[in-house]
Design a protein around this motif. Sequence first.
Motif, mmCIF file in Angstrom:
data_model
loop_
_atom_site.group_PDB
_atom_site.id
_atom_site.type_symbol
_atom_site.label_atom_id
_atom_site.label_comp_id
_atom_site.label_asym_id
_atom_site.label_seq_id
_atom_site.Cartn_x
_atom_site.Cartn_y
_atom_site.Cartn_z
ATOM 1 N N ARG A 131 0.832 -1.187 0.000
ATOM 2 C CA ARG A 131 0.000 0.000 0.000
ATOM 3 C C ARG A 131 0.878 1.253 0.000
ATOM 4 N NH1 ARG A 131 -1.806 0.453 4.610
ATOM 5 N NH2 ARG A 131 -0.783 -1.343 5.559
ATOM 6 N N LEU A 132 0.455 2.252 -0.741
ATOM 7 C CA LEU A 132 1.214 3.493 -0.823
ATOM 8 C C LEU A 132 0.858 4.363 0.379
ATOM 9 C CD1 LEU A 132 0.900 4.282 -4.651
ATOM 10 C CD2 LEU A 132 2.378 2.634 -3.458
ATOM 11 N N GLU A 133 1.399 3.964 1.524
ATOM 12 C CA GLU A 133 1.134 4.621 2.802
ATOM 13 C C GLU A 133 2.460 4.842 3.526
ATOM 14 O OE1 GLU A 133 -1.770 5.719 3.415
ATOM 15 O OE2 GLU A 133 -2.974 4.567 1.983
ATOM 16 N N PRO A 134 2.495 5.746 4.526
ATOM 17 C CA PRO A 134 3.758 6.039 5.215
ATOM 18 C C PRO A 134 4.451 4.808 5.786
ATOM 19 C CG PRO A 134 2.108 7.685 5.774
ATOM 20 C CD PRO A 134 1.392 6.635 4.973
ATOM 21 N N GLN A 135 3.686 3.825 6.252
ATOM 22 C CA GLN A 135 4.278 2.611 6.833
ATOM 23 C C GLN A 135 5.286 1.947 5.908
ATOM 24 O OE1 GLN A 135 1.410 -0.466 7.630
ATOM 25 N NE2 GLN A 135 2.951 -1.983 8.167
ATOM 26 N N LYS A 136 5.038 2.002 4.606
ATOM 27 C CA LYS A 136 5.836 1.219 3.663
ATOM 28 C C LYS A 136 7.160 1.866 3.276
ATOM 29 C CE LYS A 136 2.673 -1.901 3.669
ATOM 30 N NZ LYS A 136 2.901 -3.192 4.363
ATOM 31 N N GLY A 137 7.392 3.117 3.677
ATOM 32 C CA GLY A 137 8.697 3.743 3.456
ATOM 33 C C GLY A 137 9.095 3.883 1.998
ATOM 34 N N LEU A 138 8.131 4.036 1.109
ATOM 35 C CA LEU A 138 8.449 4.078 -0.319
ATOM 36 C C LEU A 138 9.153 5.368 -0.724
ATOM 37 C CD1 LEU A 138 5.163 2.405 -1.539
ATOM 38 C CD2 LEU A 138 7.456 1.401 -1.570
ATOM 39 N N ASP A 139 8.994 6.429 0.063
ATOM 40 C CA ASP A 139 9.774 7.648 -0.188
ATOM 41 C C ASP A 139 11.263 7.360 0.004
ATOM 42 O OD1 ASP A 139 9.115 7.214 2.522
ATOM 43 O OD2 ASP A 139 9.503 9.302 3.031
ATOM 44 N N THR A 140 11.596 6.579 1.029
ATOM 45 C CA THR A 140 12.990 6.176 1.244
ATOM 46 C C THR A 140 13.488 5.321 0.085
ATOM 47 O OG1 THR A 140 12.702 6.219 3.652
ATOM 48 C CG2 THR A 140 14.545 4.932 2.795
ATOM 49 N N LEU A 141 12.643 4.424 -0.396
ATOM 50 C CA LEU A 141 13.035 3.575 -1.525
ATOM 51 C C LEU A 141 13.357 4.427 -2.759
ATOM 52 C CD1 LEU A 141 13.442 0.940 -3.034
ATOM 53 C CD2 LEU A 141 10.951 0.761 -3.270
ATOM 54 N N LEU A 142 12.515 5.403 -3.062
ATOM 55 C CA LEU A 142 12.770 6.248 -4.233
ATOM 56 C C LEU A 142 14.069 7.041 -4.065
ATOM 57 C CD1 LEU A 142 9.159 7.515 -4.995
ATOM 58 C CD2 LEU A 142 10.475 5.797 -6.258
ATOM 59 N N ARG A 143 14.309 7.552 -2.886
ATOM 60 C CA ARG A 143 15.560 8.300 -2.658
ATOM 61 C C ARG A 143 16.769 7.379 -2.774
ATOM 62 N NH1 ARG A 143 11.901 11.032 0.922
ATOM 63 N NH2 ARG A 143 11.719 13.221 0.267
ATOM 64 N N SER A 144 16.611 6.129 -2.387
ATOM 65 C CA SER A 144 17.727 5.190 -2.533
ATOM 66 C C SER A 144 17.985 4.873 -4.007
ATOM 67 C CB SER A 144 17.451 3.905 -1.747
ATOM 68 O OG SER A 144 16.487 3.102 -2.390
ATOM 69 N N ILE A 145 16.926 4.710 -4.803
ATOM 70 C CA ILE A 145 17.097 4.429 -6.232
ATOM 71 C C ILE A 145 17.839 5.576 -6.911
ATOM 72 C CG2 ILE A 145 15.873 4.097 -8.420
ATOM 73 C CD1 ILE A 145 15.896 1.648 -6.616
ATOM 74 N N ALA A 146 17.582 6.798 -6.463
ATOM 75 C CA ALA A 146 18.282 7.957 -7.036
ATOM 76 C C ALA A 146 19.787 7.894 -6.766
ATOM 77 C CB ALA A 146 17.693 9.244 -6.461
ATOM 78 N N GLN A 147 20.189 7.110 -5.754
ATOM 79 C CA GLN A 147 21.611 6.983 -5.423
ATOM 80 C C GLN A 147 22.260 5.742 -6.028
ATOM 81 O OE1 GLN A 147 22.482 7.548 -1.198
ATOM 82 N NE2 GLN A 147 20.541 8.631 -0.924
ATOM 83 N N VAL A 148 21.461 4.854 -6.602
ATOM 84 C CA VAL A 148 22.006 3.635 -7.205
ATOM 85 C C VAL A 148 22.629 3.990 -8.556
ATOM 86 C CG1 VAL A 148 21.449 1.368 -8.175
ATOM 87 C CG2 VAL A 148 20.391 2.102 -6.022
#
Length: 366
Positions: free
Chosen positions: A203-220
């Motif tokens: 679910r696209l909710e704060p619990q899932k930390g998907l904002d962190t995932l997107l910021r990590s992809i920007a660093q890959v």
Amino acid sequence: MQKVVVFMPSFAGGGAESVTLALCGGLARNHFDVHLVVGTGDGELRDSVPDDVSTCDIGASRTAYAIGGLLRYLRRERPDVVISAISHANIIAAFAVKLAMCRCKLIVVHHNTTSISTRRTLRRRDRLVPLLCGIAYRLADRIIAVSAGVADDLARSSHLPIERIQVLPNPIDYARIRELSRDAARQDSVPCGDGPLLVAAGRLEPQKGLDTLLRSIAQVESPCRLVILGDGSLRAELLSLVENLGLAGRVSLPGFVANPYPYFRQAQVYVLSSRWEGLPTVLLEALAFRLRIVSTDCPSGPSEILSGVQGAELVPVDDPGGLAAAIERAISAGPLGTVREEWREYDSALVIRQMCEVVHELSHGD
């Protein structure tokens, strides 16, 4: 034939709802008369009810309003056992069973790390959940937690005796998952760039930390593509973040997908970026595939599932740099050669047999 009523709030497309439907089907196949009662019939999973399970929508717009409808249903149907899943529904079910005075037994299944989910909520009433669980769960005949971490957290936050809580994991129908994975993934939902495919689902909710995932992809730095399967309240915010980070060609969010497993089969890496969980169903499902797994070491579940598992790495919560480094290592390592064996302890045949034993024990207890 013993009559079992299973109560959950809705058909929302979450992991707890999915495994509750799997439980319904498993009990029905084991010759129980299973009736699914939902507060509202809305949700993405409404067409996923097993054929041999009857359904009753009691028309409650919110779980808190379901107690009257559930109470009337129990008095009319007089089941042998009631099984409830998800904390708000468990509280309602406990008081409805008590007021119905129909001599049925109650099993409550607790799916989440309540102390964290209630601490992060913006709704004041949700902060009462640990207290209400502590009161309501004492009325239950059996308390089940889906992981040891959930059990420990529930005992602490709701002041329940730990010895009253039984740990029983979510049932995963691996044969069905593998069959569904043979379908074709929608190629228009997969980014067209270079590099291996990464997949995340939830679910696209704060619990899932998907904002962190997107910021990590920007660093890959290695070429890669990411598909995030699911829908929720943060969809617009996450799409905006994709644009702001310059990830439009590498990341897609196709929304809720009824069958995510073709994406799992096509991908090289599964990524879980959650801030908290209970026992994340998607990680259990990922074990069925030759996927390298990168997951946050959030409470609770990932460390229990992935400890000692080949091709899996745990990273700190809310650490984009650490998550990016782990993704880089997973990409560099290449595809996993074989499917792991750890899935067997979560296979639905085993877990549902254990639940059947609990139901038999309670229904023949008097």
